[in-house]
Enzyme design. Sequence first.
Site, PDB file in Angstrom:
ATOM      1  N   GLN A  84       0.911  -1.252  -0.054  1.00 15.00           N
ATOM      2  CA  GLN A  84      -0.051  -0.018   0.103  1.00 15.00           C
ATOM      3  C   GLN A  84       0.822   1.377   0.106  1.00 15.00           C
ATOM      4  O   GLN A  84       0.173   2.451  -0.088  1.00 15.00           O
ATOM      5  CB  GLN A  84      -0.803   0.078   1.247  1.00 15.00           C
ATOM      6  CG  GLN A  84      -2.050  -1.063   1.277  1.00 15.00           C
ATOM      7  CD  GLN A  84      -2.922  -1.262   2.506  1.00 15.00           C
ATOM      8  OE1 GLN A  84      -2.524  -0.592   3.344  1.00 15.00           O
ATOM      9  NE2 GLN A  84      -3.577  -2.270   2.473  1.00 15.00           N
ATOM     10  N   HIS A 146      -0.928  -0.017   5.827  1.00 15.12           N
ATOM     11  CA  HIS A 146      -1.498   1.145   6.456  1.00 15.12           C
ATOM     12  C   HIS A 146      -0.574   2.115   6.725  1.00 15.12           C
ATOM     13  O   HIS A 146      -0.197   2.431   8.041  1.00 15.12           O
ATOM     14  CB  HIS A 146      -1.948   0.245   7.917  1.00 15.12           C
ATOM     15  CG  HIS A 146      -3.074  -0.845   7.688  1.00 15.12           C
ATOM     16  ND1 HIS A 146      -3.307  -1.180   8.909  1.00 15.12           N
ATOM     17  CD2 HIS A 146      -3.423  -1.138   6.870  1.00 15.12           C
ATOM     18  CE1 HIS A 146      -4.361  -2.017   8.586  1.00 15.12           C
ATOM     19  NE2 HIS A 146      -4.708  -2.110   7.438  1.00 15.12           N
ATOM     20  N   GLU A 239     -14.981   4.167  10.032  1.00 11.52           N
ATOM     21  CA  GLU A 239     -15.252   5.299  10.890  1.00 11.52           C
ATOM     22  C   GLU A 239     -15.191   6.594  10.219  1.00 11.52           C
ATOM     23  O   GLU A 239     -14.410   6.951   9.631  1.00 11.52           O
ATOM     24  CB  GLU A 239     -14.482   5.224  12.165  1.00 11.52           C
ATOM     25  CG  GLU A 239     -14.698   4.104  12.864  1.00 11.52           C
ATOM     26  CD  GLU A 239     -13.863   3.920  14.255  1.00 11.52           C
ATOM     27  OE1 GLU A 239     -14.179   3.026  15.044  1.00 11.52           O
ATOM     28  OE2 GLU A 239     -13.317   5.408  14.502  1.00 11.52           O
ATOM     29  N   TYR A 260     -10.288 -10.014   9.542  1.00 10.67           N
ATOM     30  CA  TYR A 260     -10.421 -10.512   7.988  1.00 10.67           C
ATOM     31  C   TYR A 260     -10.835 -11.996   7.943  1.00 10.67           C
ATOM     32  O   TYR A 260     -11.456 -12.488   7.139  1.00 10.67           O
ATOM     33  CB  TYR A 260      -9.182  -9.921   6.852  1.00 10.67           C
ATOM     34  CG  TYR A 260      -9.201  -8.678   6.608  1.00 10.67           C
ATOM     35  CD1 TYR A 260     -10.094  -7.888   6.234  1.00 10.67           C
ATOM     36  CD2 TYR A 260      -8.039  -7.949   7.602  1.00 10.67           C
ATOM     37  CE1 TYR A 260      -9.929  -6.505   6.092  1.00 10.67           C
ATOM     38  CE2 TYR A 260      -7.882  -6.564   7.369  1.00 10.67           C
ATOM     39  CZ  TYR A 260      -8.984  -5.985   6.701  1.00 10.67           C
ATOM     40  OH  TYR A 260      -8.834  -4.559   6.421  1.00 10.67           O
TER      41      TYR A 260
END
Length: 366
Positions: A84, A146, A239, A260
């Site tokens: 990522q 992340h 959120e 997950y």
Amino acid sequence: MKHQKKLIIPILALLPIACTAEAPSDDFRLETVASGLKHPWSLAFLPDGDALVTERAGRLRLIEDGELLGSPIENVPEVAARGQGGLLDVVLHPDFEENRQLVISYAHRTSEGMTTRVSKARLEDNALRDREVIFEALPRSSTTRHFAGRMIFDDDNNLYIAVGDRGEKDRAQDTGDDAGGVHRITMDGEPVAGNPFLDDPSTNDTFYTYGNRNIQGMTRHPETGDIWSHEHGPQGGDEINIIRAGTNYGWPEITYGIDYDGSIISEETHKEGMAQPLHYWDPSIAPSGMAFYTGDVFPDWKDDLFVGALAMEKLVRLRLDDESVEQEQDLLTDNGERIRAVVDGPDGHLWLLTDHSDGRVVRLVR
């Protein structure tokens, strides 16, 4: 409060204040401004209406007079485009017209691992000049997940930087570890005077909030100036929050999601001293990018909050009443593209980036 994690029912279906609806197809259309971008991540408008676009692979591109230039901006730092990670956010300094300064966030790698790093520079003659690292989240780790990386300035020209938990969830509650929170610094890279933990020896001075999993959207409310954010939950529990000084947002001690593999992360959704989200999604939509719409092209959307979705491949419109979500509307559900960024354009349109190897810059027009 106990959370029945094994009963995976879309929470929004249970909430009367969050009725979902599909927009009429003739309300707007998508106009492609640029294509052929490799996983575009962030879009920032220059004062003259041109725009900068980051590509996660490590290129900073310029859209000039509505056309994507072939040559990227020069002197962009080397990034670690793994997992990522890569070149992430680009944000202009509030005084950009005078100082030509901007900041970029990116994943950086050394022999000690990877991390989220931020550099400042001047944009001049299609290149980044006087580039300088002003923030680096420590310690590094070997994971490629992340990084967060979203950034925003406040009225005092202080910079807020989101750093993810790096896929190592317990780090978000360790305030001696830069992962899993929002950091507030000056353009010199120093903690801002008045940061909430300056007098706490157990907490790094740059921390503004903690207990954040992976913030992928940050924007300022057009009236209050408050910084709103959203973050990825695991399987469920995405959120929306307002970033308030010294707040613990609870990850992973409280969550509305499960892991997950279906396992329970926490039995708790509430704990004393930990903030509740203003809104959450279960199942996850994988939110990325967010903006309040302030233009006049779509007057019915004025001051509504828009959130992109990666996994659900849609754009979500949220009608608000103060800090409460009163209505939720799904847009672009048949478009089949991951929405990475949402930007309130200076031309009164809403602009989006699609996260693909042949990614697009598009805008919503009538």
